[in-house]
Design an enzyme around this catalytic site. Structure first.
Site, mmCIF file in Angstrom:
data_model
loop_
_atom_site.group_PDB
_atom_site.id
_atom_site.type_symbol
_atom_site.label_atom_id
_atom_site.label_comp_id
_atom_site.label_asym_id
_atom_site.label_seq_id
_atom_site.Cartn_x
_atom_site.Cartn_y
_atom_site.Cartn_z
ATOM 1 N N ASN A 103 10.109 -0.434 -15.283
ATOM 2 C CA ASN A 103 9.866 0.658 -14.356
ATOM 3 C C ASN A 103 8.624 1.426 -14.809
ATOM 4 O OD1 ASN A 103 12.084 0.595 -12.421
ATOM 5 N ND2 ASN A 103 13.417 1.080 -14.161
ATOM 6 N N ASP A 125 3.898 1.610 -2.278
ATOM 7 C CA ASP A 125 4.641 2.305 -1.229
ATOM 8 C C ASP A 125 4.165 3.758 -1.219
ATOM 9 O OD1 ASP A 125 6.613 3.750 0.241
ATOM 10 O OD2 ASP A 125 8.066 2.171 -0.161
ATOM 11 N N THR A 199 -5.266 -8.834 -2.192
ATOM 12 C CA THR A 199 -3.884 -9.221 -2.395
ATOM 13 C C THR A 199 -3.363 -9.915 -1.141
ATOM 14 O OG1 THR A 199 -2.892 -7.210 -1.506
ATOM 15 C CG2 THR A 199 -3.566 -7.154 -3.818
#
Length: 258
Positions: A103, A125, A199
């Site tokens: 994380n 996000d 990407t």
């Protein structure tokens, strides 16, 4: 969990350049390479560059190819995505790239103060309703400055007008020096062989006619942080594999759905 994901997780266990560290072990013993990535893994003193939320690792691998004089580490919690970049780097024998599965909130457990020279944040996000989860929020700036050099750079590349605007406001509120900022990268004249690394999802966004935003700034150390107090319109389109960002879709999406 599907067999394909299980196979990818099994593969990662055997990759010498992929590090997966259980949280319980991290709490008990810490990470033995913290502060020693160059010495222990890369075997050099070259600058270390992170790609946070690396997904398939396209940027980490692409940058490692272009800059053999730097070391790159892709960071993400989702191993099945990371597998693609890790496998490619292994097959091509790229020595200056590694992957860390964790994380991002725990990043300072893996890197010592001043160990990192640059951070790339590629298409995260935007977390429009949860400021503390935005990877360019002041909460994360405080975290990043613990591991960056005093003149360390942060790059944000995003499809999201919301996140780009928020980041520009955050940078302004905290007085970070901006080196580059554009809300339409590929029509700005700024794109070079670095920024033109695309990407998987970026290519899809471009095919939808969407513009790519980019900002690079110096994350100078701060004792206090100012969270920008501005109203920013939410993005009005759906983003790939991130669910519904708002109740609206772009006109192009509506046309495509007919």
């Amino acid at each position: 969990m599907g067999k394909n994901k299980l196979k990818k997780f099994d593969d990662l266990q055997g990759y010498p350049h992929v590090f997966q560290y259980p949280f319980a072990l991290l709490q008990e013993k810490g990470f033995e390479m913290r502060g020693k990535w160059g010495e222990t893994f890369f075997k050099n003193n070259n600058p270390i560059v992170l790609e946070l939320g690396c997904g398939k690792g396209e940027y980490a691998v692409g940058l490692a190819r272009r800059f053999p004089q730097k070391n790159f580490i892709g960071v993400d919690i989702k191993g099945a995505r990371m597998w693609s970049g890790a496998k490619q780097a292994l097959e091509e024998g790229i020595p200056n790239v590694a992957f860390l599965r964790t994380n991002i909130e725990l990043i300072d457990r893996f890197f010592a103060p001043g160990e990192v020279s640059e951070i790339w944040i590629t298409f995260p996000d935007p977390q429009m309703k949860k400021v503390r989860k935005r990877l360019t929020s002041t909460r994360f700036m405080e975290l990043y400055q613990h591991i960056l050099t005093p003149d360390g750079l942060i790059h944000l590349k995003s499809d999201s007008p919301f996140l780009y605007t928020y980041t520009c406001e955050m940078v302004k509120a905290n007085g970070y020096p901006v080196q580059v900022a554009t809300d339409d990268l590929y029509h700005s004249g700024l794109a070079d062989d670095i920024l033109e690394i695309k990407t998987f999802y970026e290519q899809q966004w471009l095919e939808r006619g969407m513009t790519i935003k980019y900002i690079r700034f110096v994350c100078q150390p701060r004792e206090q942080f100012v969270e920008p107090d501005v109203d920013i319109p939410y993005d009005t389109y759906r983003s790939f594999n991130r669910g519904k960002r708002s109740g609206k879709q772009s006109s192009q999406d509506n046309a495509n759905s007919k």
